[in-house]
Design a protein around this motif. Structure first.
Motif, PDB file in Angstrom:
ATOM      1  N   ALA A 279       7.458  14.155  -6.528  1.00 26.53           N
ATOM      2  CA  ALA A 279       8.855  13.896  -5.691  1.00 26.53           C
ATOM      3  C   ALA A 279       8.201  13.294  -4.314  1.00 26.53           C
ATOM      4  O   ALA A 279       8.768  12.418  -3.768  1.00 26.53           O
ATOM      5  CB  ALA A 279       9.520  15.354  -5.253  1.00 26.53           C
ATOM      6  N   ALA A 280       7.049  14.255  -3.844  1.00 29.60           N
ATOM      7  CA  ALA A 280       6.308  13.687  -2.784  1.00 29.60           C
ATOM      8  C   ALA A 280       5.667  12.263  -2.750  1.00 29.60           C
ATOM      9  O   ALA A 280       5.853  11.474  -1.974  1.00 29.60           O
ATOM     10  CB  ALA A 280       5.179  14.666  -2.313  1.00 29.60           C
ATOM     11  N   ALA A 281       5.182  11.975  -4.084  1.00 31.52           N
ATOM     12  CA  ALA A 281       4.616  10.743  -4.351  1.00 31.52           C
ATOM     13  C   ALA A 281       5.711   9.520  -4.124  1.00 31.52           C
ATOM     14  O   ALA A 281       5.630   8.507  -3.590  1.00 31.52           O
ATOM     15  CB  ALA A 281       3.892  10.546  -5.678  1.00 31.52           C
ATOM     16  N   LEU A 282       6.975   9.821  -4.616  1.00 31.41           N
ATOM     17  CA  LEU A 282       8.023   9.152  -5.039  1.00 31.41           C
ATOM     18  C   LEU A 282       8.572   8.899  -3.393  1.00 31.41           C
ATOM     19  O   LEU A 282       8.912   7.666  -3.069  1.00 31.41           O
ATOM     20  CB  LEU A 282       9.054   9.716  -5.639  1.00 31.41           C
ATOM     21  CG  LEU A 282      10.345   8.467  -6.198  1.00 31.41           C
ATOM     22  CD1 LEU A 282       9.563   7.283  -6.786  1.00 31.41           C
ATOM     23  CD2 LEU A 282      11.250   9.187  -6.933  1.00 31.41           C
ATOM     24  N   ALA A 283       8.524   9.712  -2.627  1.00 27.46           N
ATOM     25  CA  ALA A 283       8.862   9.570  -1.157  1.00 27.46           C
ATOM     26  C   ALA A 283       8.096   8.508  -0.499  1.00 27.46           C
ATOM     27  O   ALA A 283       8.452   7.847   0.274  1.00 27.46           O
ATOM     28  CB  ALA A 283       9.004  10.953  -0.506  1.00 27.46           C
ATOM     29  N   VAL A 284       6.730   8.691  -0.672  1.00 29.09           N
ATOM     30  CA  VAL A 284       5.834   7.853   0.132  1.00 29.09           C
ATOM     31  C   VAL A 284       5.944   6.399  -0.532  1.00 29.09           C
ATOM     32  O   VAL A 284       5.964   5.341   0.238  1.00 29.09           O
ATOM     33  CB  VAL A 284       4.322   8.343  -0.232  1.00 29.09           C
ATOM     34  CG1 VAL A 284       3.422   7.263   0.155  1.00 29.09           C
ATOM     35  CG2 VAL A 284       4.026   9.617   0.284  1.00 29.09           C
ATOM     36  N   TRP A 285       6.169   6.358  -1.882  1.00 25.29           N
ATOM     37  CA  TRP A 285       6.361   5.114  -2.624  1.00 25.29           C
ATOM     38  C   TRP A 285       7.544   4.428  -1.952  1.00 25.29           C
ATOM     39  O   TRP A 285       7.554   3.356  -1.470  1.00 25.29           O
ATOM     40  CB  TRP A 285       6.620   5.123  -4.054  1.00 25.29           C
ATOM     41  CG  TRP A 285       6.844   3.717  -4.601  1.00 25.29           C
ATOM     42  CD1 TRP A 285       5.824   2.755  -4.891  1.00 25.29           C
ATOM     43  CD2 TRP A 285       8.018   2.923  -5.005  1.00 25.29           C
ATOM     44  NE1 TRP A 285       6.481   1.791  -5.609  1.00 25.29           N
ATOM     45  CE2 TRP A 285       7.546   1.889  -5.728  1.00 25.29           C
ATOM     46  CE3 TRP A 285       9.232   3.579  -4.639  1.00 25.29           C
ATOM     47  CZ2 TRP A 285       8.598   1.035  -5.880  1.00 25.29           C
ATOM     48  CZ3 TRP A 285      10.191   2.546  -5.144  1.00 25.29           C
ATOM     49  CH2 TRP A 285      10.060   1.573  -5.612  1.00 25.29           C
ATOM     50  N   ALA A 286       8.644   4.986  -1.897  1.00 18.84           N
ATOM     51  CA  ALA A 286      10.134   4.771  -1.442  1.00 18.84           C
ATOM     52  C   ALA A 286       9.887   4.092   0.202  1.00 18.84           C
ATOM     53  O   ALA A 286      10.372   2.958   0.491  1.00 18.84           O
ATOM     54  CB  ALA A 286      11.051   5.673  -1.577  1.00 18.84           C
ATOM     55  N   LEU A 287       9.074   4.666   1.065  1.00 19.09           N
ATOM     56  CA  LEU A 287       8.994   4.405   2.541  1.00 19.09           C
ATOM     57  C   LEU A 287       7.989   3.133   2.484  1.00 19.09           C
ATOM     58  O   LEU A 287       8.351   2.189   3.269  1.00 19.09           O
ATOM     59  CB  LEU A 287       8.191   5.362   3.099  1.00 19.09           C
ATOM     60  CG  LEU A 287       9.341   6.766   3.534  1.00 19.09           C
ATOM     61  CD1 LEU A 287       8.408   7.806   4.123  1.00 19.09           C
ATOM     62  CD2 LEU A 287      10.316   6.367   4.471  1.00 19.09           C
ATOM     63  N   ALA A 288       7.070   3.080   1.606  1.00 19.62           N
ATOM     64  CA  ALA A 288       5.982   1.902   1.674  1.00 19.62           C
ATOM     65  C   ALA A 288       6.735   0.696   1.069  1.00 19.62           C
ATOM     66  O   ALA A 288       6.642  -0.362   1.571  1.00 19.62           O
ATOM     67  CB  ALA A 288       5.030   2.505   0.983  1.00 19.62           C
ATOM     68  N   VAL A 289       7.577   0.810  -0.362  1.00 12.64           N
ATOM     69  CA  VAL A 289       7.784  -0.375  -0.917  1.00 12.64           C
ATOM     70  C   VAL A 289       9.195  -0.945  -0.389  1.00 12.64           C
ATOM     71  O   VAL A 289       9.223  -2.042   0.423  1.00 12.64           O
ATOM     72  CB  VAL A 289       7.649  -0.177  -2.504  1.00 12.64           C
ATOM     73  CG1 VAL A 289       8.034  -1.424  -3.047  1.00 12.64           C
ATOM     74  CG2 VAL A 289       6.166   0.029  -2.599  1.00 12.64           C
ATOM     75  N   PRO A 290      10.281  -0.434  -0.844  1.00 10.72           N
ATOM     76  CA  PRO A 290      11.520  -0.767  -0.295  1.00 10.72           C
ATOM     77  C   PRO A 290      11.795  -0.677   1.087  1.00 10.72           C
ATOM     78  O   PRO A 290      12.333  -1.560   1.740  1.00 10.72           O
ATOM     79  CB  PRO A 290      12.741   0.209  -0.909  1.00 10.72           C
ATOM     80  CG  PRO A 290      11.614   0.833  -2.010  1.00 10.72           C
ATOM     81  CD  PRO A 290      10.526   0.972  -1.637  1.00 10.72           C
ATOM     82  N   VAL A 291      11.400   0.288   1.885  1.00  9.04           N
ATOM     83  CA  VAL A 291      11.785   0.375   3.243  1.00  9.04           C
ATOM     84  C   VAL A 291      10.767  -0.665   4.210  1.00  9.04           C
ATOM     85  O   VAL A 291      10.932  -1.491   4.840  1.00  9.04           O
ATOM     86  CB  VAL A 291      11.561   1.795   3.831  1.00  9.04           C
ATOM     87  CG1 VAL A 291      11.635   1.838   5.331  1.00  9.04           C
ATOM     88  CG2 VAL A 291      12.805   2.795   3.042  1.00  9.04           C
ATOM     89  N   ALA A 292       9.424  -0.327   3.852  1.00 13.10           N
ATOM     90  CA  ALA A 292       8.432  -1.102   4.608  1.00 13.10           C
ATOM     91  C   ALA A 292       7.998  -2.361   4.377  1.00 13.10           C
ATOM     92  O   ALA A 292       7.535  -3.225   4.859  1.00 13.10           O
ATOM     93  CB  ALA A 292       7.262  -0.397   4.834  1.00 13.10           C
ATOM     94  N   GLY A 293       8.598  -2.779   2.943  1.00 13.43           N
ATOM     95  CA  GLY A 293       8.229  -4.133   2.299  1.00 13.43           C
ATOM     96  C   GLY A 293       6.889  -4.275   1.871  1.00 13.43           C
ATOM     97  O   GLY A 293       6.435  -5.420   1.509  1.00 13.43           O
ATOM     98  N   THR A 294       5.999  -3.364   1.827  1.00 15.14           N
ATOM     99  CA  THR A 294       4.915  -3.449   1.007  1.00 15.14           C
ATOM    100  C   THR A 294       4.845  -3.752  -0.501  1.00 15.14           C
ATOM    101  O   THR A 294       5.642  -3.321  -1.199  1.00 15.14           O
ATOM    102  CB  THR A 294       3.869  -2.192   1.300  1.00 15.14           C
ATOM    103  OG1 THR A 294       3.974  -1.751   2.435  1.00 15.14           O
ATOM    104  CG2 THR A 294       2.493  -2.363   0.803  1.00 15.14           C
ATOM    105  N   THR A 295       4.069  -4.568  -0.925  1.00 13.72           N
ATOM    106  CA  THR A 295       3.786  -5.040  -2.222  1.00 13.72           C
ATOM    107  C   THR A 295       2.668  -4.073  -2.869  1.00 13.72           C
ATOM    108  O   THR A 295       1.463  -4.359  -2.348  1.00 13.72           O
ATOM    109  CB  THR A 295       3.616  -6.417  -2.449  1.00 13.72           C
ATOM    110  OG1 THR A 295       4.532  -7.205  -1.910  1.00 13.72           O
ATOM    111  CG2 THR A 295       3.510  -6.886  -3.882  1.00 13.72           C
ATOM    112  N   LEU A 296       2.829  -3.168  -3.864  1.00 11.98           N
ATOM    113  CA  LEU A 296       2.000  -2.535  -4.397  1.00 11.98           C
ATOM    114  C   LEU A 296       1.474  -3.043  -5.559  1.00 11.98           C
ATOM    115  O   LEU A 296       2.333  -3.175  -6.788  1.00 11.98           O
ATOM    116  CB  LEU A 296       2.495  -0.994  -4.609  1.00 11.98           C
ATOM    117  CG  LEU A 296       2.481  -0.281  -3.430  1.00 11.98           C
ATOM    118  CD1 LEU A 296       2.892   1.319  -3.842  1.00 11.98           C
ATOM    119  CD2 LEU A 296       1.021  -0.161  -2.633  1.00 11.98           C
TER     120      LEU A 296
END
Length: 125
Positions: free
Chosen positions: A17-34
């Motif tokens: 859950a914590a990892a998914l929250a970080v991913w959600a902030l980084a990818v869809p919100v901040a637009g980072t390409t992982l």
């Protein structure tokens, strides 16, 4: 179900859950390409991979803790030391395989967040 098992389950579920929250902030919100290198190709790091990988790490940590509690004289201390070593070694993955600085930083953060949840949650038994 006793309190200890509930806490362990919450920890193992809390890491993804914590990892998914970080991913959600980084990818869809901040637009980072992982993206990470896999051999000769690259692979996007999506939410399913994040959740499955962190869930497997949590289950493996819980399993190791169960074995240590049965056979080690100081299982909590031993588990914490092993977990911190595994966490430190896991950081080499993003450093060597992430594509780009932003992806490297986000993947390092994902490893650290999952590691922090598991080390703190599973060690206090």
């Amino acid at each position: 179900m006793n309190i200890s098992v509930k806490r362990l389950l919450l920890t193992v579920i809390g890491a993804p859950a914590a990892a998914l929250a970080v991913w959600a902030l980084a990818v869809p919100v901040a637009g980072t390409t992982l993206t990470a290198r896999m051999g000769d190709s690259t692979q996007p790091v999506g939410p399913v991979l994040v959740v499955v990988t962190s869930l497997l790490a949590g289950l493996a940590g819980w399993g190791l803790l169960a074995v240590l509690e049965r056979f080690a004289s100081r299982p909590g201390r031993t588990w914490t030391i092993v977990a911190l070593i595994v966490l430190a070694l896991s950081l080499f993955g993003p450093v060597g395989n992430a594509v780009g600085i932003a992806a490297t930083l986000v993947l390092l953060l994902l490893h650290l967040v999952v590691g922090a949840v598991l080390v703190l949650g599973l060690a206090r038994r």
